[in-house]
Design an enzyme around this catalytic site. Structure first.
Site, PDB file in Angstrom:
ATOM      1  N   CYS A  67      31.596  32.176  10.464  1.00 51.92           N
ATOM      2  CA  CYS A  67      31.694  33.508   9.862  1.00 51.92           C
ATOM      3  C   CYS A  67      32.647  34.431  10.614  1.00 51.92           C
ATOM      4  CB  CYS A  67      30.321  34.138   9.709  1.00 51.92           C
ATOM      5  SG  CYS A  67      29.343  34.233  11.217  1.00 51.92           S
ATOM      6  N   ASP A  95      31.418  40.258   3.277  1.00 53.01           N
ATOM      7  CA  ASP A  95      30.490  39.308   3.885  1.00 53.01           C
ATOM      8  C   ASP A  95      30.977  37.879   3.645  1.00 53.01           C
ATOM      9  OD1 ASP A  95      28.338  37.839   4.773  1.00 53.01           O
ATOM     10  OD2 ASP A  95      26.825  38.998   3.692  1.00 53.01           O
ATOM     11  N   HIS A 142      29.316  35.160   4.237  1.00 57.92           N
ATOM     12  CA  HIS A 142      28.191  34.228   4.213  1.00 57.92           C
ATOM     13  C   HIS A 142      27.862  33.741   2.809  1.00 57.92           C
ATOM     14  CE1 HIS A 142      27.689  36.579   7.972  1.00 57.92           C
ATOM     15  NE2 HIS A 142      27.374  35.396   8.456  1.00 57.92           N
TER      16      HIS A 142
END
Length: 433
Positions: free
Chosen positions: A113, A315, A317
């Protein structure tokens, strides 16, 4: 929004093999060798998703929203705001790419990430460099060649200069094993080293030390003379595979090298110190802003702006399948732009370890940034977020602008042997995990 799946906890609710056999009245099986952590993570990578149902729309407010140096007003130009956010390149976990190093992971789910956030910050710098901050992406609209060339720099192939393969393997030289989580400082150091082989974008990457930005060192680096013609010819011959894909076809020229400035910081001990909040938010207002890398331990986000006391972020993820370029060089870019409502988090929930990013295409942009820092950050608070000094500190080692090492291999082979290229950085990793 908290990341789902293996980024938070690799354990599952499935019964173990031993437990299942016990329930059936069978003797326990011999224990199997424990697989590598990234194999466990990739097995459950499809559990990592972003659920748009949990994303809250922007509230009705008169407060302005700041996105990477641009101000938006929700009451009058909400659609323009959402277009600005969706126009940022969005890099997420991917699966089914070629194994890193030939035998390593074929997905970065659960560990990549921060690398993806670093890619997003760098991609924004390249967009500003080639297309300008006011360039806008629109779905199904034909984009300029420079856009596709930028995107190709980040595809998940070992022959793309800022791919997950190159970043993970360059991280070995920073003491990080492939499949290990990176902090913001490590990502900054990796980008600085990879940029030395990227002739097309020709960036000068400066990563500050000890919370101090040295104006003299930056100007020395950005005004460094170009390579000699013989060195340039040799370099072009050497890097025909990965990093040669970004060879500067316009040739080498003198002048200011566009600056990517990264400032790793720790804004508190266990939590962000409230005294830094106003200065941190001011950074998103600067026209040179590239946002910030940060989040929580083992859980990274790319912060692009704020509304009130909430940070707005992209993000990484979620896990998507590998995408390659078409035969004509274009890239199907639908999965590289987040077209959902943006994420927000309270600024006080931010981990104190962050890295600010700024892009200065010309020297006047850097001079302007220095003036803004002096006016808006350094003079407004007693406890400074970082220092900006004119001269190189006398107790520091002499500053030598980084140069590309002399090599006789292709780019892809080069990054697989980082121990022969660079000595391990003495700078500390600022985020304990």
């Amino acid at each position: 929004m908290t990341a789902k799946g293996p980024d938070r906890n690799c354990a599952t609710n499935f019964p173990t093999q031993t437990g299942s056999r016990h329930l059936l009245g069978l003797p326990a099986a011999a224990p199997r060798p424990r697989p590598a952590p990234w194999r466990i993570l990739s097995r459950y990578e499809n559990q990592i998703t972003i659920l748009s149902d949990y994303l809250e729309e922007f509230p009705e407010t008169d407060e302005p929203v700041w996105i990477l140096g641009r101000q938006h007003h929700l009451n009058t130009d909400k659609s323009k705001l959402l277009l600005d956010i969706s126009g940022r390149l969005w890099f997420t976990y991917r699966r089914k790419f070629s194994p890193i190093g030939g035998t390593g992971p074929s997905s970065d789910a659960g560990w990549g990430c921060m690398l993806r956030c670093g890619q997003m910050m760098l991609a924004q710098a390249l967009i500003c460099r080639h297309l300008g901050r006011d360039w806008q992406w629109e779905k199904h609209k034909k984009q300029p060649e420079e856009y596709h060339r930028i995107l190709r720099c980040f595809l998940d192939r070992k022959d793309c200069c800022y791919s997950i393969h190159q970043m993970a393997q360059m991280g070995v030289g920073e003491g990080k094993s492939i499949g290990e989580w990176f902090g913001p400082n490590t990502v900054a150091q990796v980008l600085k080293k990879l940029a030395l082989f990227d002739e097309w974008n020709s960036l000068a990457v400066y990563v500050s030390m000890d919370n101090t930005v040295v104006i003299e060192d930056i100007k020395k680096m950005c005004w460094s003379p170009p390579q000699s013609s013989s060195a340039a010819h040799s370099s072009a011959h050497v890097h025909r595979s990965a990093l040669g894909r970004n060879k500067n076809t316009a040739g080498f020229c003198t002048g200011w090298k566009p600056l990517l400035l990264i400032i790793p910081l720790r804004l508190g001990i266990n939590h962000i110190n409230p005294v830094y909040i106003d200065a941190f938010k001011e950074c998103f207002k600067m026209p040179q802003s590239l946002g910030a890398l940060g989040g929580k331990p083992n859980n990274a986000y790319y912060f692009i702006g704020f509304l009130g006391n909430e940070l707005i972020y992209l993000d990484p993820h979620t896990t998507q399948s590998f995408v390659d370029s078409e035969e004509n060089g274009t890239v199907d870019d639908q999965s590289f732009h987040c077209q959902q409502a943006p994420h927000r988090m309270k600024i006080m929930n931010l981990d104190p370890s962050v890295a600010l990013g700024f892009f200065c295409k010309e020297e006047c942009d850097f001079d302007n940034w220095c003036g803004l820092v002096q006016k808006e950050i350094l003079k407004q608070q007693s406890l400074r977020m970082f220092e900006l000094v004119q001269k190189h500190p006398p107790h520091w080692p002499p500053f030598v602008p980084p140069t590309k090492p002399e090599v006789t291999t292709t780019g892809a082979e080069l990054i697989e042997s980082t121990d022969k290229l660079f000595e391990l950085e003495e700078e500390f990793e600022i985020l304990s995990v």
